[in-house]
Write a protein that holds these residues in place. Structure first.
Motif, PDB file in Angstrom:
ATOM      1  N   ASP A  90      -3.964  -3.826  18.817  1.00 35.30           N
ATOM      2  CA  ASP A  90      -4.464  -4.662  17.721  1.00 35.30           C
ATOM      3  C   ASP A  90      -5.083  -3.826  16.613  1.00 35.30           C
ATOM      4  N   GLY A  91      -4.458  -2.718  16.276  1.00 31.83           N
ATOM      5  CA  GLY A  91      -5.028  -1.813  15.289  1.00 31.83           C
ATOM      6  C   GLY A  91      -4.296  -1.796  13.980  1.00 31.83           C
ATOM      7  N   GLU A  92      -4.877  -1.058  13.045  1.00 25.24           N
ATOM      8  CA  GLU A  92      -4.334  -0.913  11.697  1.00 25.24           C
ATOM      9  C   GLU A  92      -3.558   0.386  11.524  1.00 25.24           C
ATOM     10  N   THR A  93      -3.932   1.404  12.268  1.00 26.74           N
ATOM     11  CA  THR A  93      -3.394   2.742  12.087  1.00 26.74           C
ATOM     12  C   THR A  93      -2.037   2.881  12.755  1.00 26.74           C
ATOM     13  N   PHE A  94      -1.075   3.478  12.032  1.00 20.46           N
ATOM     14  CA  PHE A  94       0.219   3.720  12.669  1.00 20.46           C
ATOM     15  C   PHE A  94       0.516   5.205  12.831  1.00 20.46           C
ATOM     16  N   ALA A  95      -0.272   6.080  12.222  1.00 21.35           N
ATOM     17  CA  ALA A  95      -0.106   7.518  12.404  1.00 21.35           C
ATOM     18  C   ALA A  95      -1.440   8.200  12.146  1.00 21.35           C
ATOM     19  N   ALA A  96      -1.671   9.303  12.855  1.00 22.72           N
ATOM     20  CA  ALA A  96      -2.884  10.087  12.663  1.00 22.72           C
ATOM     21  C   ALA A  96      -2.503  11.547  12.488  1.00 22.72           C
ATOM     22  N   GLY A  97      -3.233  12.246  11.621  1.00 18.49           N
ATOM     23  CA  GLY A  97      -2.864  13.617  11.274  1.00 18.49           C
ATOM     24  C   GLY A  97      -3.577  14.659  12.081  1.00 18.49           C
ATOM     25  N   ALA A  98      -3.130  15.833  11.938  1.00 16.90           N
ATOM     26  CA  ALA A  98      -2.108  16.282  10.993  1.00 16.90           C
ATOM     27  C   ALA A  98      -0.714  15.995  11.562  1.00 16.90           C
ATOM     28  N   ALA A  99       0.090  15.315  10.750  1.00 24.59           N
ATOM     29  CA  ALA A  99       1.416  14.914  11.201  1.00 24.59           C
ATOM     30  C   ALA A  99       2.307  14.579  10.003  1.00 24.59           C
ATOM     31  N   ARG A 100       3.583  14.495  10.300  1.00 22.56           N
ATOM     32  CA  ARG A 100       4.582  14.009   9.345  1.00 22.56           C
ATOM     33  C   ARG A 100       5.260  12.813   9.986  1.00 22.56           C
ATOM     34  N   PHE A 101       5.711  11.875   9.164  1.00 19.88           N
ATOM     35  CA  PHE A 101       6.381  10.712   9.726  1.00 19.88           C
ATOM     36  C   PHE A 101       7.471  10.223   8.801  1.00 19.88           C
ATOM     37  N   ILE A 102       8.410   9.510   9.398  1.00 15.80           N
ATOM     38  CA  ILE A 102       9.502   8.873   8.675  1.00 15.80           C
ATOM     39  C   ILE A 102       9.718   7.518   9.349  1.00 15.80           C
ATOM     40  N   GLY A 103       9.931   6.479   8.566  1.00 17.74           N
ATOM     41  CA  GLY A 103      10.133   5.167   9.156  1.00 17.74           C
ATOM     42  C   GLY A 103      10.351   4.095   8.114  1.00 17.74           C
ATOM     43  N   SER A 104      10.134   2.855   8.547  1.00 16.01           N
ATOM     44  CA  SER A 104      10.324   1.715   7.655  1.00 16.01           C
ATOM     45  C   SER A 104       9.371   0.589   8.025  1.00 16.01           C
ATOM     46  N   LEU A 105       9.132  -0.262   7.055  1.00 16.78           N
ATOM     47  CA  LEU A 105       8.324  -1.457   7.239  1.00 16.78           C
ATOM     48  C   LEU A 105       9.139  -2.643   6.763  1.00 16.78           C
ATOM     49  N   SER A 106       9.402  -3.580   7.671  1.00 14.74           N
ATOM     50  CA  SER A 106      10.109  -4.814   7.318  1.00 14.74           C
ATOM     51  C   SER A 106       9.081  -5.929   7.205  1.00 14.74           C
ATOM     52  N   LEU A 107       9.167  -6.693   6.122  1.00 12.24           N
ATOM     53  CA  LEU A 107       8.190  -7.748   5.830  1.00 12.24           C
ATOM     54  C   LEU A 107       8.884  -9.087   5.652  1.00 12.24           C
ATOM     55  N   HIS A 108       8.232 -10.165   6.082  1.00 12.18           N
ATOM     56  CA  HIS A 108       8.731 -11.523   5.873  1.00 12.18           C
ATOM     57  C   HIS A 108       7.564 -12.366   5.379  1.00 12.18           C
ATOM     58  N   PHE A 109       7.708 -12.909   4.173  1.00 14.00           N
ATOM     59  CA  PHE A 109       6.677 -13.758   3.570  1.00 14.00           C
ATOM     60  C   PHE A 109       7.209 -15.177   3.409  1.00 14.00           C
ATOM     61  N   GLU A 110       6.362 -16.151   3.629  1.00 13.71           N
ATOM     62  CA  GLU A 110       6.669 -17.563   3.331  1.00 13.71           C
ATOM     63  C   GLU A 110       5.681 -18.041   2.272  1.00 13.71           C
ATOM     64  N   GLY A 111       6.161 -18.864   1.348  1.00 10.94           N
ATOM     65  CA  GLY A 111       5.286 -19.437   0.328  1.00 10.94           C
ATOM     66  C   GLY A 111       5.101 -18.568  -0.898  1.00 10.94           C
ATOM     67  N   LEU A 112       5.847 -17.483  -0.996  1.00 11.49           N
ATOM     68  CA  LEU A 112       5.778 -16.635  -2.188  1.00 11.49           C
ATOM     69  C   LEU A 112       6.699 -17.253  -3.232  1.00 11.49           C
ATOM     70  N   SER A 113       6.130 -17.738  -4.305  1.00 15.68           N
ATOM     71  CA  SER A 113       6.901 -18.421  -5.340  1.00 15.68           C
ATOM     72  C   SER A 113       7.865 -17.466  -6.038  1.00 15.68           C
ATOM     73  N   VAL A 114       8.944 -18.030  -6.565  1.00  8.90           N
ATOM     74  CA  VAL A 114       9.945 -17.249  -7.288  1.00  8.90           C
ATOM     75  C   VAL A 114       9.260 -16.489  -8.421  1.00  8.90           C
ATOM     76  N   GLY A 115       9.464 -15.174  -8.451  1.00 11.76           N
ATOM     77  CA  GLY A 115       8.893 -14.326  -9.494  1.00 11.76           C
ATOM     78  C   GLY A 115       7.510 -13.770  -9.178  1.00 11.76           C
ATOM     79  N   ASP A 116       6.804 -14.355  -8.201  1.00 11.15           N
ATOM     80  CA  ASP A 116       5.499 -13.813  -7.821  1.00 11.15           C
ATOM     81  C   ASP A 116       5.685 -12.533  -7.011  1.00 11.15           C
ATOM     82  N   VAL A 117       4.628 -11.730  -6.926  1.00 13.46           N
ATOM     83  CA  VAL A 117       4.740 -10.387  -6.358  1.00 13.46           C
ATOM     84  C   VAL A 117       3.699 -10.154  -5.270  1.00 13.46           C
ATOM     85  N   VAL A 118       4.132  -9.477  -4.206  1.00 11.85           N
ATOM     86  CA  VAL A 118       3.219  -8.895  -3.223  1.00 11.85           C
ATOM     87  C   VAL A 118       3.411  -7.392  -3.319  1.00 11.85           C
ATOM     88  N   GLN A 119       2.315  -6.667  -3.528  1.00 17.11           N
ATOM     89  CA  GLN A 119       2.389  -5.210  -3.573  1.00 17.11           C
ATOM     90  C   GLN A 119       2.098  -4.637  -2.192  1.00 17.11           C
TER      91      GLN A 119
END
Length: 163
Positions: A30-59
């Motif tokens: 149940d944590g926030e951290t996905f990597a701890a240094g000193a290290a290098r990483f490569i990967g991806s983050l897949s996101l799914h949002f509901e209720g985001l109106s057309v043209g609105d933005v999540v950064q």
């Protein structure tokens, strides 16, 4: 990850609630951290949002911390609302310094709460104890001549051969 509501106007750290594999031990339950240094990483983050109106933005942005507060923030990626549920994808490729940890934060720039229906982060992490982890160890021409995938495979193979 359990779905949750994201209110507009504040950067919120993603809480990862399910672990599939963490051989390096860098991600607490149940944590926030996905990597701890000193290290290098490569990967991806897949996101799914509901209720985001057309043209609105999540950064979306990665941030490094030495404790609870961000010490370094990385470039922003944007997911723009479209009809129906919105899906986004962010590439994760970085180096993180010793004593720091990496998190992902979201900023809802719409006027309404949206649902973060799911987030799935997949990353390969290499501790910098491997002698091949320095870019100065790359063959002449550097990493710009190799794809990230080829470099990652070579680095993993080299480090496994070294014990």
């Amino acid at each position: 990850m359990h779905s949750y509501q994201l209110a507009p106007g504040n950067w919120e750290v993603i809480q990862f609630t399910q672990e599939w594999d963490d051989e390096a031990g860098d991600h607490a339950a149940d944590g926030e951290t996905f990597a701890a240094g000193a290290a290098r990483f490569i990967g991806s983050l897949s996101l799914h949002f509901e209720g985001l109106s057309v043209g609105d933005v999540v950064q979306v942005r990665m941030s490094e911390s030495g404790g609870d507060a961000p010490e370094a923030v990385h470039p922003i990626h944007e997911v723009i609302g479209a009809p129906g549920g919105m899906y986004g994808f962010v590439s994760l490729v970085k180096r993180i310094g010793a004593g720091r940890s990496m998190r992902v934060r979201l900023l809802d720039q719409s006027k309404f709460d949206i649902e973060v229906a799911s987030t799935v982060l997949t990353a390969l992490t290499w501790k910098e104890s491997c002698p091949m982890s320095s870019s100065s160890q790359l063959p002449e021409g550097g990493a710009n001549l190799r794809t990230a995938e080829m470099y990652a495979k070579e680095l993993a193979r080299a480090c496994s051969l070294m014990g």
